[in-house]
Design a protein around this motif. Structure first.
Motif, short mmCIF file in Angstrom:
data_model
loop_
_atom_site.label_atom_id
_atom_site.label_comp_id
_atom_site.label_asym_id
_atom_site.label_seq_id
_atom_site.Cartn_x
_atom_site.Cartn_y
_atom_site.Cartn_z
N GLU A 636 0.82 -1.20 0.00
CA GLU A 636 0.00 0.00 0.00
C GLU A 636 0.86 1.26 0.00
N GLN A 637 1.96 1.21 0.73
CA GLN A 637 2.85 2.38 0.76
C GLN A 637 3.47 2.61 -0.62
N GLU A 638 3.85 1.55 -1.25
CA GLU A 638 4.41 1.66 -2.60
C GLU A 638 3.38 2.23 -3.56
N GLN A 639 2.09 1.79 -3.40
CA GLN A 639 1.01 2.29 -4.27
C GLN A 639 0.80 3.78 -4.03
N ARG A 640 0.83 4.18 -2.74
CA ARG A 640 0.65 5.60 -2.46
C ARG A 640 1.79 6.44 -3.06
N ASP A 641 2.98 5.92 -3.00
CA ASP A 641 4.12 6.64 -3.57
C ASP A 641 3.94 6.81 -5.09
N ILE A 642 3.43 5.78 -5.78
CA ILE A 642 3.21 5.87 -7.23
C ILE A 642 2.12 6.88 -7.54
N LEU A 643 1.00 6.83 -6.74
CA LEU A 643 -0.11 7.75 -6.99
C LEU A 643 0.31 9.20 -6.75
N ASP A 644 1.19 9.39 -5.79
CA ASP A 644 1.63 10.76 -5.49
C ASP A 644 2.47 11.35 -6.63
N THR A 645 3.03 10.52 -7.47
CA THR A 645 3.85 11.02 -8.59
C THR A 645 3.00 11.41 -9.80
N LEU A 646 1.73 11.03 -9.82
CA LEU A 646 0.86 11.35 -10.95
C LEU A 646 0.37 12.78 -10.86
N ARG A 647 0.11 13.41 -12.08
CA ARG A 647 -0.38 14.79 -12.13
C ARG A 647 -1.88 14.85 -11.89
N ASP A 648 -2.58 13.78 -12.21
CA ASP A 648 -4.02 13.76 -12.02
C ASP A 648 -4.35 13.43 -10.56
N GLY A 649 -5.52 14.01 -10.14
CA GLY A 649 -5.97 13.66 -8.79
C GLY A 649 -6.61 12.27 -8.77
N ILE A 650 -6.14 11.44 -7.92
CA ILE A 650 -6.64 10.05 -7.81
C ILE A 650 -7.30 9.90 -6.44
N ILE A 651 -8.58 9.51 -6.48
CA ILE A 651 -9.34 9.30 -5.25
C ILE A 651 -9.95 7.89 -5.31
N THR A 652 -9.78 7.15 -4.23
CA THR A 652 -10.39 5.80 -4.12
C THR A 652 -11.54 5.88 -3.15
N MET A 736 -14.60 -12.21 -8.25
CA MET A 736 -15.21 -13.30 -9.02
C MET A 736 -16.59 -13.64 -8.49
N ASP A 737 -16.87 -13.27 -7.22
CA ASP A 737 -18.20 -13.55 -6.68
C ASP A 737 -19.11 -12.35 -6.81
N ASN A 738 -18.75 -11.36 -7.78
CA ASN A 738 -19.57 -10.18 -8.09
C ASN A 738 -19.61 -9.16 -6.97
N THR A 739 -18.68 -9.25 -5.98
CA THR A 739 -18.62 -8.25 -4.92
C THR A 739 -17.90 -7.02 -5.45
N ASP A 740 -18.52 -5.85 -5.22
CA ASP A 740 -17.91 -4.61 -5.72
C ASP A 740 -16.73 -4.22 -4.89
N LEU A 741 -15.65 -3.79 -5.57
CA LEU A 741 -14.50 -3.19 -4.91
C LEU A 741 -14.67 -1.67 -4.92
N PRO A 742 -13.87 -0.93 -4.17
CA PRO A 742 -14.00 0.53 -4.15
C PRO A 742 -13.84 1.13 -5.55
N VAL A 743 -14.47 2.33 -5.71
CA VAL A 743 -14.42 3.06 -6.99
C VAL A 743 -13.18 3.94 -7.01
N HIS A 744 -12.49 3.93 -8.13
CA HIS A 744 -11.32 4.81 -8.33
C HIS A 744 -11.73 5.92 -9.28
N ALA A 745 -11.65 7.14 -8.79
CA ALA A 745 -12.03 8.31 -9.62
C ALA A 745 -10.80 9.10 -9.99
N LYS A 746 -10.72 9.52 -11.25
CA LYS A 746 -9.58 10.31 -11.73
C LYS A 746 -10.14 11.63 -12.25
N THR A 747 -9.63 12.74 -11.76
CA THR A 747 -10.09 14.07 -12.18
C THR A 747 -9.04 14.75 -13.01
#
Length: 747
Positions: A636-652, A736-747
């Protein structure tokens, strides 16, 4: 009869007896001597003639042998009665008779043995008592050892008897003369000896009780007489002394009887009153002068206090049997004036030194007050027994022989018994217990234990009409004022419900035990001294130690590294004081030395009084789980570091619109930090509704993101009135059991 006459008769009888015995001895001796002389004569004669007779038998010369036998018979008036010879075939060969051989001798020949007793030179073979001839002894002797012939000789005993009778008469005559002479001398000597004794006897006959005895008559020189006089004088003086002593004791007895607190009546062997003290006079209403000579029945009438029926007087039984008799507790004495007294008494025989019954002594006292108290106590006891009968428990009272004296109705009804079926029986011999001999022995043991002063309590099963009933029975000793056990109280309580609960509890404990053994969690029980009491198989698998290896030991030094000891001590102190230490997480060391991370769920064991008596700990090995969590956090920390490098706002977002991640571009775009945004609803990032716009506008504006809209209106926090249109890109993931995961929004 005078003593001298008696002594004379004794001496005469003794002399006559000696004379008679001597007569028989002399007669016997003379007879023996004469017989022995005849035997020697016969033996000498036969041996003298033996060779000649043997030759005659061998040559067969009967005439010559007959003449010789006749000559021998008629030689010098001897006592030979007859002679005859028997040949080797046992037939008569020759005899000394001038006429025919007598028939009685002829019959005897066939009876003689062919061989005589070789140990004797001559044998006595027959005795005949011939008329006009007298007693005849017949002797026989063998002629020669090689010749079987015999010679027989008949000797007349008449002369011997005459000599014996003559000697006996002379002996008897001289014996009688000597006996008379000795008797006379004995009478004279006795008279001389007895005269002083007769004088002493006369003095004793003239003696008056209380007077002095006088032996001043002419003294005898005999030492025995002097000793007798002295002894008699001492005896009479002693008798006077003891008579006076007896009178003194009689007076003392009178004083004692008058002073004693109990009533005393004495009788003779016929049951007539001989003595009574003042207390007896008061209670009976009879004075000693009136009562003396009366029967005890007359002055001592007694009845039963309850029935008013007369009670058999104890006098007859005591005088007939000699036994001590006690009256019952309900005995009432009717005095001469008609007053009634409740009494307790006993009657015993008066015996002499030879155990002969001389009379009876009756001792009694007034127990009217005690009787009334006893009756009150009896009524109280009856009330208690009535209360016991209303109880639903078993209550029984036993005497010191463990026999039932009281039992309430409840146990009787359980077996349809009557009181008389139980009273008087040993407690364990009743029908509730007889179905099991081991139970009877246990009840008997408890009774003995209670009799020794110790209370007992045990759970048993008794037999009832409805089957076996669980009962808790206890025995309690009842003591008197001297602390002696006088009764036992048995109390039984129905514990069927408790037993049922105990059975359920045991089943529950068994289920709990199965759960403890089968649970994947390690379960460890500790004492308050931090020592292992018990643990399950999961604990053995987790730490590698068996229960035997750790039981009773302080386990901390085995499974805890040094760095964890201080923290564990704090947790343990919290458990022991019931102030904390419920859950903990620390590293542990297995038997193989492997380090594992464990999560401990700690609970103190508290007894009914609220005291901590130990602890139960459940342990879960979270080593692998912890490693997975660490890996996830790193990802998760590695993912946050990658998201912080992007120019777009990423919200989960979660499926409910809650922000889960917020990168730096989103922070810059909305003016909200990730700390402020994460965990909040997405609605904080969209513009609020204006006046005139419908309710739920902002919420609808926010939810459009979840619906997949391409554009939304955002608000910059630092300038709330600055609005901007935001192009959106969103995606939704499903498992696979049709359970929804969180939504990722990009602005």
């Amino acid at each position: 009869m005078r003593l001298s006459t008696r002594l004379s008769i004794i001496v005469f009888s003794l002399g006559l007896t000696i004379t008679v015995l001597n007569l028989y001895a002399v007669r016997h001796e003379v007879l023996q001597q004469q017989t022995h002389t005849h035997r020697i004569f016969a033996e000498t004669l036969v041996r003298t003639m033996a060779s000649v007779v043997a030759d005659g038998v061998i040559t067969g010369d009967k005439e010559q042998l007959t003449q010789m036998l006749q000559v021998a018979q008629n030689y010098k008036n001897n006592s030979i009665e007859y002679l005859y010879v028997i040949d080797r075939e046992g037939h008569l060969f020759a005899h000394s008779y001038d006429t025919d051989f007598p028939e009685f001798l002829n019959k005897q020949i066939a009876k003689y043995p062919s061989a005589l007793n070789g140990s004797r030179p001559i044998n006595l073979v027959a005795q005949y008592n011939i008329e006009n001839r007298g007693l005849i002894y017949e002797y026989a002797v063998a002629l020669t050892p090689s010749l079987s012939g015999q010679m027989h000789l008949g000797l007349n005993q008449t002369k011997i008897q005459v000599a014996v009778n003559t000697a006996s008469k002379k002996t008897l005559f001289f014996g009688m003369v000597l006996s008379m002479l000795f008797t006379l001398l004995a009478w004279l000597a006795t008279r001389y000896v007895v005269r002083p004794i007769e004088q002493i006897s006369t003095t004793l006959q003239n003696y008056q009780p209380g007077g002095s005895i006088d032996f001043s008559f002419k003294q005898s020189d005999a030492l025995d007489i002097q000793t007798l006089k002295y002894s008699l004088k001492e005896a009479f003086n002693s008798r006077d002394y003891y008579e006076n002593l007896l009178k003194q004791r009689e007076q003392d007895l009178e004083v004692t009887l008058s002073s004693i607190g109990d009533a005393v009546i004495t009788t003779d062997e016929q049951g007539h009153v001989t003595r009574m003290n003042h207390v007896a006079e008061t209670l009976t209403g009879w004075s000693i002068e009136e009562a003396q000579g009366q029967t005890v029945k007359t002055i001592f009438p007694i009845i039963n206090a309850s029935t008013k029926e007369p009670i058999p007087n104890p006098v007859e039984k005591v005088l007939e049997t000699g036994e001590t008799v006690y009256l019952s507790n309900h005995t009432t004495l009717i005095s001469k004036e008609g007053d009634e007294y409740q009494i307790a008494d006993s009657a015993a025989a008066i015996r002499d030194v030879n155990n002969n019954i001389l009379g009876m002594v009756l001792v009694f006292n007034d127990v009217t007050e005690q009787y009334e108290l006893r009756q009150a106590a009896l009524q109280a006891q009856q009330q208690v027994e009535k209360a016991f009968n209303d109880m639903q428990t078993m209550v029984a009272v036993l005497d010191t022989d463990f026999r039932v004296t009281f039992i309430n109705n409840t146990p009787l009804e359980s077996l349809s018994l009557k009181t008389e079926d139980v009273i008087g029986k040993e407690f364990w011999m009743n029908d509730w217990f007889t179905y099991d001999s081991a139970l009877q022995k246990a009840i008997q043991s408890d009774c003995i234990e209670a009799f020794n002063g110790r209370k007992t309590l045990r759970d048993i099963e008794i037999m009832t009409n409805n089957g076996v009933l669980a009962l808790q029975i206890g025995f309690h000793p009842i003591r008197d004022e001297n602390n002696s056990v006088i009764q036992l109280v048995a109390e039984g309580v129905d514990v069927s419900v408790r037993k049922h609960l105990e059975t359920e509890m045991r089943a529950s404990m068994q289920h709990l035990q199965l759960y403890r053994e089968q649970t994947p969690l390690a379960a460890i029980e500790w004492s308050i001294d931090f020592e292992v009491v018990n643990w399950n198989k999961a604990a053995e698998l987790m730490f590698g130690y068996t229960l035997k290896e750790v039981e009773g030991r302080n386990f901390s030094d085995m499974i805890l590294p040094e760095s964890a000891v201080i923290d564990v001590d704090k947790i343990w102190q919290g458990l022991m004081t019931n102030t904390g230490g419920k859950n903990s997480r620390n590293e542990n060391v297995t038997k193989e030395g492997k380090i594992i991370l464990c999560e401990w769920y700690n609970n103190p064991l508290i007894n009914e009084s609220g005291q901590v008596i130990g602890a139960v700990l459940l342990v879960r090995d979270i080593t692998h789980e912890h490693a997975s969590q660490q890996a996830l956090m790193k990802s998760e920390q590695e993912q946050r570091d990658i998201l912080d490098t992007l120019r777009d706002g990423i919200i989960t977002l979660s499926e409910t619109g809650v922000i889960q991640s917020f990168n730096r571009a989103a922070e810059h775009l909305f003016g909200v930090s990730s700390v402020e945004a994460i965990g909040q609803n997405i609605s904080i990032l969209v513009r609020e509704k204006d006046e005139g716009q419908p309710e739920g506008y902002s919420q609808a504006n926010a939810m459009c993101l979840l619906a997949g809209s391409r554009e939304a209106v955002g608000v910059y926090k630092k300038t709330p009135h600055s609005l901007c249109a935001l192009p959106l890109q969103s995606c939704q993931f499903q498992l696979m059991d049709n359970t929804d995961l969180p939504v990722h929004a990009k602005t």
